[in-house]
Design a protein around this motif. Structure first.
Motif, PDB file in Angstrom:
ATOM      1  N   UNK A  43      17.459   8.921 -10.485  1.00 19.12           N
ATOM      2  CA  UNK A  43      18.884   8.973 -10.152  1.00 19.12           C
ATOM      3  C   UNK A  43      19.646   9.992 -10.999  1.00 19.12           C
ATOM      4  N   UNK A  44      19.220  10.184 -12.242  1.00 19.25           N
ATOM      5  CA  UNK A  44      19.920  11.100 -13.155  1.00 19.25           C
ATOM      6  C   UNK A  44      18.935  12.155 -13.648  1.00 19.25           C
ATOM      7  N   UNK A  45      19.259  13.411 -13.346  1.00 23.08           N
ATOM      8  CA  UNK A  45      18.339  14.518 -13.609  1.00 23.08           C
ATOM      9  C   UNK A  45      19.051  15.624 -14.369  1.00 23.08           C
ATOM     10  N   UNK A  46      18.324  16.245 -15.304  1.00 17.02           N
ATOM     11  CA  UNK A  46      18.830  17.418 -16.022  1.00 17.02           C
ATOM     12  C   UNK A  46      17.864  18.571 -15.790  1.00 17.02           C
ATOM     13  N   UNK A  47      18.381  19.685 -15.298  1.00 13.87           N
ATOM     14  CA  UNK A  47      17.604  20.898 -15.059  1.00 13.87           C
ATOM     15  C   UNK A  47      18.008  21.917 -16.116  1.00 13.87           C
ATOM     16  N   UNK A  48      17.132  22.160 -17.099  1.00 13.98           N
ATOM     17  CA  UNK A  48      17.426  23.070 -18.200  1.00 13.98           C
ATOM     18  C   UNK A  48      16.962  24.486 -17.857  1.00 13.98           C
ATOM     19  N   UNK A  49      17.686  25.466 -18.394  1.00 16.26           N
ATOM     20  CA  UNK A  49      17.373  26.879 -18.117  1.00 16.26           C
ATOM     21  C   UNK A  49      17.294  27.071 -16.606  1.00 16.26           C
ATOM     22  N   UNK A  63      17.078  14.393  -3.817  1.00 14.35           N
ATOM     23  CA  UNK A  63      17.854  13.221  -4.207  1.00 14.35           C
ATOM     24  C   UNK A  63      18.914  12.851  -3.180  1.00 14.35           C
ATOM     25  N   UNK A  64      19.527  13.857  -2.525  1.00 12.40           N
ATOM     26  CA  UNK A  64      20.640  13.560  -1.621  1.00 12.40           C
ATOM     27  C   UNK A  64      20.231  13.518  -0.147  1.00 12.40           C
ATOM     28  N   UNK A  65      19.328  14.412   0.259  1.00 11.27           N
ATOM     29  CA  UNK A  65      18.940  14.451   1.663  1.00 11.27           C
ATOM     30  C   UNK A  65      17.714  13.581   1.952  1.00 11.27           C
ATOM     31  N   UNK A  66      16.659  13.743   1.156  1.00  9.85           N
ATOM     32  CA  UNK A  66      15.432  12.986   1.402  1.00  9.85           C
ATOM     33  C   UNK A  66      15.602  11.512   1.037  1.00  9.85           C
ATOM     34  N   UNK A  67      16.171  11.230  -0.139  1.00  6.82           N
ATOM     35  CA  UNK A  67      16.327   9.856  -0.591  1.00  6.82           C
ATOM     36  C   UNK A  67      17.649   9.223  -0.148  1.00  6.82           C
ATOM     37  N   UNK A  68      18.533  10.015   0.443  1.00  2.32           N
ATOM     38  CA  UNK A  68      19.798   9.512   0.990  1.00  2.32           C
ATOM     39  C   UNK A  68      20.706   8.899  -0.076  1.00  2.32           C
ATOM     40  N   UNK A  69      20.645   9.398  -1.313  1.00  2.00           N
ATOM     41  CA  UNK A  69      21.559   8.924  -2.345  1.00  2.00           C
ATOM     42  C   UNK A  69      22.934   9.551  -2.151  1.00  2.00           C
ATOM     43  N   UNK A  70      23.965   8.834  -2.490  1.00  2.00           N
ATOM     44  CA  UNK A  70      25.302   9.410  -2.495  1.00  2.00           C
ATOM     45  C   UNK A  70      25.516  10.146  -3.818  1.00  2.00           C
ATOM     46  N   UNK A  71      26.573  10.938  -3.890  1.00  2.77           N
ATOM     47  CA  UNK A  71      26.865  11.675  -5.115  1.00  2.77           C
ATOM     48  C   UNK A  71      27.293  10.741  -6.240  1.00  2.77           C
ATOM     49  N   UNK A  72      27.677   9.524  -5.911  1.00  4.14           N
ATOM     50  CA  UNK A  72      28.006   8.539  -6.936  1.00  4.14           C
ATOM     51  C   UNK A  72      26.741   7.857  -7.467  1.00  4.14           C
ATOM     52  N   UNK A  73      25.730   7.745  -6.611  1.00  8.00           N
ATOM     53  CA  UNK A  73      24.499   7.072  -7.009  1.00  8.00           C
ATOM     54  C   UNK A  73      23.598   7.973  -7.842  1.00  8.00           C
ATOM     55  N   UNK A  74      23.545   9.258  -7.515  1.00 11.51           N
ATOM     56  CA  UNK A  74      22.657  10.196  -8.207  1.00 11.51           C
ATOM     57  C   UNK A  74      23.474  11.332  -8.813  1.00 11.51           C
ATOM     58  N   UNK A  75      23.052  11.779  -9.983  1.00 11.51           N
ATOM     59  CA  UNK A  75      23.724  12.870 -10.685  1.00 11.51           C
ATOM     60  C   UNK A  75      22.696  13.920 -11.098  1.00 11.51           C
ATOM     61  N   UNK A  76      23.014  15.180 -10.838  1.00 13.52           N
ATOM     62  CA  UNK A  76      22.159  16.289 -11.247  1.00 13.52           C
ATOM     63  C   UNK A  76      22.984  17.244 -12.094  1.00 13.52           C
ATOM     64  N   UNK A  77      22.492  17.580 -13.281  1.00 16.25           N
ATOM     65  CA  UNK A  77      23.173  18.524 -14.161  1.00 16.25           C
ATOM     66  C   UNK A  77      22.251  19.720 -14.396  1.00 16.25           C
ATOM     67  N   UNK A 109      28.886  13.162 -18.135  1.00 14.10           N
ATOM     68  CA  UNK A 109      28.667  13.238 -16.681  1.00 14.10           C
ATOM     69  C   UNK A 109      27.859  12.034 -16.209  1.00 14.10           C
ATOM     70  N   UNK A 110      26.902  11.602 -17.024  1.00 16.03           N
ATOM     71  CA  UNK A 110      26.056  10.453 -16.678  1.00 16.03           C
ATOM     72  C   UNK A 110      26.725   9.120 -17.012  1.00 16.03           C
ATOM     73  N   UNK A 111      27.944   9.167 -17.515  1.00 14.81           N
ATOM     74  CA  UNK A 111      28.633   7.925 -17.864  1.00 14.81           C
ATOM     75  C   UNK A 111      27.972   7.177 -19.005  1.00 14.81           C
TER      76      UNK A 111
END
Length: 303
Positions: A43-49, A63-77, A109-111
């Motif tokens: 649900x919470x991912x960090x992409x470095x560099x 995370x959003x299309x395949x797993x159908x998560x909403x932007x509130x459920x999953x966070x990508x930084x 961002x991840x609360x």
């Protein structure tokens, strides 16, 4: 993505253009995921560099299309020193991964919740001197690992690009103290002629009695002091705290063997009608942009 004739005959390059990926490296993460199921329950991912953002594109789609998560459920930084064109559902930070403020921003961002998955496809500018390139890449991995140990939840996964060399088993050994499983993986889309591979670290296990803390002007050696994962300042006197804990990383080739060869180029059929595609992302400003502008104006001269 380059424009040389070799690139145009590289089917991974052409496929990335056709499918809208910002770089052919997107297929590397896709093939790693096929092998290791990296995005399961994430649900919470960090992409470095992260720049130019092909891995962030993959994460956004999964995370959003395949797993159908909403932007509130999953966070990508996505974090990089270079600017990035926005990606749907991805929060981009133009920041230094070694700076404590970057950690604070990500946690905000991840609360305050830890990350499930941290990845890094970063690499320094290659010099062609293999020993130097391997050393610089190892230092970049350690920088990413410092932030990862402050962010990642117990049981989480860390994936990073490595350059395989003579002393890479030292890094494998140190990572094996922090993760249950450490694997060296080579995706089919990664050229076989390249030193590049990816270290897949599964099952983060924080060291007992050690609390990671990012501080300015603190070396990686100082950061991991107290973690008891072995010293790396002198290989001749390198000692591991408990030989029974050490794990030698397995090597796995991932990706469909029937897929195209990443080291081959394929001819363009002159009889086929071809469509010129617009760039997926406009070029970002390189750190040497000012020097290039000065050179064009004639301001850079030998004195």
């Amino acid at each position: 993505m380059g424009k040389s004739s070799k690139d145009k005959r590289d089917l991974y390059y052409r496929r990335a253009k056709e499918e809208g990926w910002r770089a052919r490296s997107a297929f590397k993460l896709l093939q790693l995921n096929e092998q290791f199921q990296l995005f399961k329950d994430v649900k919470r991912v960090v992409d470095l560099c992260a720049a130019p953002g092909s891995w962030s594109q993959v994460l956004s789609r999964e995370l959003y299309q395949t797993q159908k998560n909403s932007h509130d459920e999953a966070k990508i930084v996505a974090v990089d020193l270079q600017p990035m064109t926005p990606i749907d559902g991805v929060t981009t930070l133009q920041a230094d991964i070694t700076h404590p403020k970057t950690l604070v921003k990500i946690m905000d961002i991840f609360g305050g919740e830890p990350a499930d998955f941290v990845c890094s496809d970063g690499a320094p500018d290659v010099t062609g001197l293999h020993d130097l390139d391997e050393y610089l890449q190892a230092q970049l991995i350690l920088s990413a690992l410092q932030l990862t140990t402050c962010l990642l939840k117990p049981g989480g996964t860390f994936v990073a690009k490595i350059f395989r060399g003579r002393d890479i088993d030292l890094l494998y050994a140190q990572l094996s103290y922090l993760f249950d499983k450490v694997v060296c993986a080579k995706p089919r889309s990664s050229r076989g002629t390249s030193l590049e591979a990816f270290i897949v670290c599964i099952g983060y296990k924080p060291r007992e009695g050690w609390t990671p803390k990012l501080e300015l002007n603190k070396s990686a050696e100082e950061f991991f002091e107290g973690a008891n994962i072995g010293r790396s300042d002198n290989l001749k006197f390198f000692e591991l705290p408990d030989p029974e804990e050490r794990v030698i990383a397995n090597f796995i080739a991932c990706g469909d063997l029937s897929d195209v060869d990443s080291d081959a180029t394929y001819t363009l059929d002159a009889s086929e009608s071809r469509v010129v595609l617009d760039p997926v992302q406009m070029p970002t400003s390189p750190p040497y942009k000012l020097a290039l502008e000065m050179k064009r104006r004639g301001d850079l001269v030998r004195r």
